[in-house]
Design a protein around this motif. Structure first.
Motif, PDB file in Angstrom:
ATOM      1  N   GLU A  94      12.309  30.268  -6.082  1.00 40.36           N
ATOM      2  CA  GLU A  94      12.534  29.163  -4.710  1.00 40.36           C
ATOM      3  C   GLU A  94      13.902  28.707  -5.210  1.00 40.36           C
ATOM      4  O   GLU A  94      14.911  28.704  -6.373  1.00 40.36           O
ATOM      5  N   ILE A  95      14.845  27.960  -3.863  1.00 43.02           N
ATOM      6  CA  ILE A  95      16.447  28.069  -3.663  1.00 43.02           C
ATOM      7  C   ILE A  95      15.786  26.204  -3.837  1.00 43.02           C
ATOM      8  O   ILE A  95      15.229  25.449  -2.978  1.00 43.02           O
ATOM      9  N   PRO A  96      16.321  25.426  -4.337  1.00 43.12           N
ATOM     10  CA  PRO A  96      15.784  24.001  -4.387  1.00 43.12           C
ATOM     11  C   PRO A  96      15.796  23.367  -3.825  1.00 43.12           C
ATOM     12  O   PRO A  96      17.689  23.459  -2.836  1.00 43.12           O
ATOM     13  N   LYS A  97      14.986  22.430  -3.060  1.00 45.28           N
ATOM     14  CA  LYS A  97      15.628  21.626  -1.919  1.00 45.28           C
ATOM     15  C   LYS A  97      16.366  20.337  -1.915  1.00 45.28           C
ATOM     16  O   LYS A  97      17.357  19.690  -1.244  1.00 45.28           O
ATOM     17  N   GLU A  98      16.631  20.215  -2.920  1.00 45.95           N
ATOM     18  CA  GLU A  98      17.493  19.237  -3.890  1.00 45.95           C
ATOM     19  C   GLU A  98      19.361  19.617  -3.569  1.00 45.95           C
ATOM     20  O   GLU A  98      20.000  18.441  -3.002  1.00 45.95           O
ATOM     21  N   LEU A  99      19.637  21.021  -3.272  1.00 46.72           N
ATOM     22  CA  LEU A  99      20.598  21.228  -2.739  1.00 46.72           C
ATOM     23  C   LEU A  99      21.393  21.059  -1.298  1.00 46.72           C
ATOM     24  O   LEU A  99      22.816  20.763  -1.301  1.00 46.72           O
ATOM     25  N   GLY A 100      20.454  20.558  -0.723  1.00 47.03           N
ATOM     26  CA  GLY A 100      20.611  19.279   0.100  1.00 47.03           C
ATOM     27  C   GLY A 100      21.264  18.116  -0.002  1.00 47.03           C
ATOM     28  O   GLY A 100      21.617  17.605   0.975  1.00 47.03           O
ATOM     29  N   LYS A 101      21.845  17.383  -1.188  1.00 45.73           N
ATOM     30  CA  LYS A 101      22.341  16.814  -1.845  1.00 45.73           C
ATOM     31  C   LYS A 101      23.914  16.380  -1.619  1.00 45.73           C
ATOM     32  O   LYS A 101      24.181  15.983  -1.721  1.00 45.73           O
ATOM     33  N   ILE A 139      14.020  29.171   3.270  1.00 46.30           N
ATOM     34  CA  ILE A 139      14.504  28.903   3.011  1.00 46.30           C
ATOM     35  C   ILE A 139      15.240  27.716   3.470  1.00 46.30           C
ATOM     36  O   ILE A 139      14.529  26.693   3.886  1.00 46.30           O
ATOM     37  N   PRO A 140      15.435  26.242   2.446  1.00 49.67           N
ATOM     38  CA  PRO A 140      14.983  24.832   2.545  1.00 49.67           C
ATOM     39  C   PRO A 140      15.652  24.067   4.062  1.00 49.67           C
ATOM     40  O   PRO A 140      16.921  24.531   4.355  1.00 49.67           O
ATOM     41  N   LYS A 141      15.176  23.356   4.153  1.00 48.93           N
ATOM     42  CA  LYS A 141      15.348  22.765   6.054  1.00 48.93           C
ATOM     43  C   LYS A 141      16.625  21.485   5.210  1.00 48.93           C
ATOM     44  O   LYS A 141      17.374  21.377   6.272  1.00 48.93           O
ATOM     45  N   SER A 142      16.020  21.190   4.348  1.00 55.75           N
ATOM     46  CA  SER A 142      17.341  20.292   3.489  1.00 55.75           C
ATOM     47  C   SER A 142      19.067  20.576   3.651  1.00 55.75           C
ATOM     48  O   SER A 142      19.871  20.107   3.364  1.00 55.75           O
ATOM     49  N   LEU A 143      18.893  22.108   3.474  1.00 54.57           N
ATOM     50  CA  LEU A 143      20.370  22.829   3.275  1.00 54.57           C
ATOM     51  C   LEU A 143      21.018  22.072   4.636  1.00 54.57           C
ATOM     52  O   LEU A 143      22.721  22.462   5.116  1.00 54.57           O
ATOM     53  N   SER A 147      15.169  30.191 -12.973  1.00 55.35           N
ATOM     54  CA  SER A 147      15.535  30.225 -12.118  1.00 55.35           C
ATOM     55  C   SER A 147      16.865  28.290 -11.633  1.00 55.35           C
ATOM     56  O   SER A 147      16.519  27.815 -12.841  1.00 55.35           O
ATOM     57  N   LEU A 148      15.964  27.598 -10.249  1.00 56.40           N
ATOM     58  CA  LEU A 148      17.335  27.376 -10.336  1.00 56.40           C
ATOM     59  C   LEU A 148      16.545  26.058 -10.411  1.00 56.40           C
ATOM     60  O   LEU A 148      15.262  25.330  -9.498  1.00 56.40           O
ATOM     61  N   GLY A 149      17.081  24.771 -10.323  1.00 62.20           N
ATOM     62  CA  GLY A 149      15.770  23.721 -10.717  1.00 62.20           C
ATOM     63  C   GLY A 149      16.829  22.057 -10.158  1.00 62.20           C
ATOM     64  O   GLY A 149      17.863  22.348  -9.562  1.00 62.20           O
ATOM     65  N   PRO A 150      16.181  21.853  -9.829  1.00 65.03           N
ATOM     66  CA  PRO A 150      16.248  20.334  -9.179  1.00 65.03           C
ATOM     67  C   PRO A 150      17.776  19.608 -10.032  1.00 65.03           C
ATOM     68  O   PRO A 150      18.317  18.723  -9.150  1.00 65.03           O
ATOM     69  N   GLU A 151      18.031  19.859 -11.074  1.00 66.46           N
ATOM     70  CA  GLU A 151      18.907  18.913 -11.297  1.00 66.46           C
ATOM     71  C   GLU A 151      20.810  19.121 -11.102  1.00 66.46           C
ATOM     72  O   GLU A 151      21.266  19.031 -10.832  1.00 66.46           O
ATOM     73  N   LEU A 152      21.008  21.020 -10.064  1.00 61.82           N
ATOM     74  CA  LEU A 152      21.837  20.721  -9.521  1.00 61.82           C
ATOM     75  C   LEU A 152      22.239  19.755  -8.416  1.00 61.82           C
ATOM     76  O   LEU A 152      23.370  19.944  -8.229  1.00 61.82           O
ATOM     77  N   GLY A 153      21.306  19.468  -8.001  1.00 60.74           N
ATOM     78  CA  GLY A 153      20.795  18.144  -6.531  1.00 60.74           C
ATOM     79  C   GLY A 153      22.132  16.975  -7.353  1.00 60.74           C
ATOM     80  O   GLY A 153      22.184  15.776  -6.586  1.00 60.74           O
ATOM     81  N   ARG A 154      22.336  17.096  -8.669  1.00 59.07           N
ATOM     82  CA  ARG A 154      22.856  15.544  -9.027  1.00 59.07           C
ATOM     83  C   ARG A 154      24.407  15.688  -9.754  1.00 59.07           C
ATOM     84  O   ARG A 154      25.312  15.314  -9.211  1.00 59.07           O
ATOM     85  N   LEU A 155      24.755  17.377  -8.956  1.00 62.41           N
ATOM     86  CA  LEU A 155      26.530  17.728  -8.758  1.00 62.41           C
ATOM     87  C   LEU A 155      26.894  17.458  -7.342  1.00 62.41           C
ATOM     88  O   LEU A 155      27.338  18.081  -7.045  1.00 62.41           O
TER      89      LEU A 155
END
Length: 222
Positions: free
Chosen positions: A106-113, A131-135, A82-90
């Motif tokens: 699920e697609i992490p909502k943190e990708l919106g960062k 699909i996260p609204k955060s995108l 699974s993909l985790g929230p850590e991707l939002g730190r990149l």
């Protein structure tokens, strides 16, 4: 007493020297956290060594001149997990290429960062959920390919805010409701002159075609 303290201090220093040093780079820590949740039968991530100062020497990771991660290329690598929230730190990431693997969840909502992201390629995996609204916060995004997954729910109307979006592919999922028509959605080409369903959204059996102008309940039927 002083001698005992000195001996204890020497012992602590020796233990610290023996332990492997962890990278202090936040992006390296984020990528290694991702690595920990994945299965990698082909050893694609073997070079991801957390003891290095930064991840710029790791295979499939590209950095800019400031040694910040701007590209992650793991497409077609037979990786699962699974993909985790850590991707939002990149936060310097421009290209996230994770297509044709076996990622689930699920697609992490943190990708919106990832405000600098230009290309988001997650197609041909086993991703579920909506699909996260955060995108919609990815103001630099030009390419979004989420096709050939198991995504459900409606297409977030918030994605119409992505004024730089040139390509979107959500085909071959289980999306429902209607397709937004505002913003970049008004420019996506038709598959043919004889169908109302856009090429980028085909093979979603519960998707009802483009929404009507001014329609509020655009996800009706989901």
């Amino acid at each position: 007493m002083a001698a005992r303290r000195a001996v204890a201090l020497v012992a602590l220093l020796a233990l610290a020297a023996a332990a492997p040093a962890r990278a202090s780079n936040d992006e390296g820590d984020a990528l290694y956290a991702l690595r920990q949740r994945l299965k990698d039968p082909n050893g694609v991530l073997q070079s991801w060594d957390p003891t290095l100062v930064n991840p710029c020497t790791w295979f499939h990771v590209t950095c800019n001149q400031a040694s910040r991660v701007e590209r992650l290329d793991l497409g077609n690598s037979n990786i699962s997990g699974s993909l985790g929230p850590e991707l939002g730190r990149l936060v310097n990431l421009k290209y996230l290429e994770l297509y044709r693997n076996n990622f689930d969840g699920e697609i992490p909502k943190e990708l919106g960062k990832l405000k600098n992201l230009i290309s988001l390629d997650l197609y041909a995996n086993k991703l579920t959920g909506s699909i996260p609204k955060s995108l919609s916060k990815l103001s630099s995004l030009r390419f979004m390919r989420l096709n050939n997954n198991k995504l459900t729910g409606s297409i977030p109307r918030e994605l119409a805010k992505l004024s730089n979006l040139k390509v979107i592919d959500l085909s071959n999922n289980d999306l429902c409701g209607t397709i937004p028509v505002d913003g970049p959605f008004s420019t996506f080409p038709l598959r043919s002159a004889n169908t109302a369903l856009l090429f980028s959204f085909e093979n979603n059996s519960r998707l009802n075609g483009p929404e009507l102008q001014g329609l509020v309940a655009y996800d009706s039927g989901c």
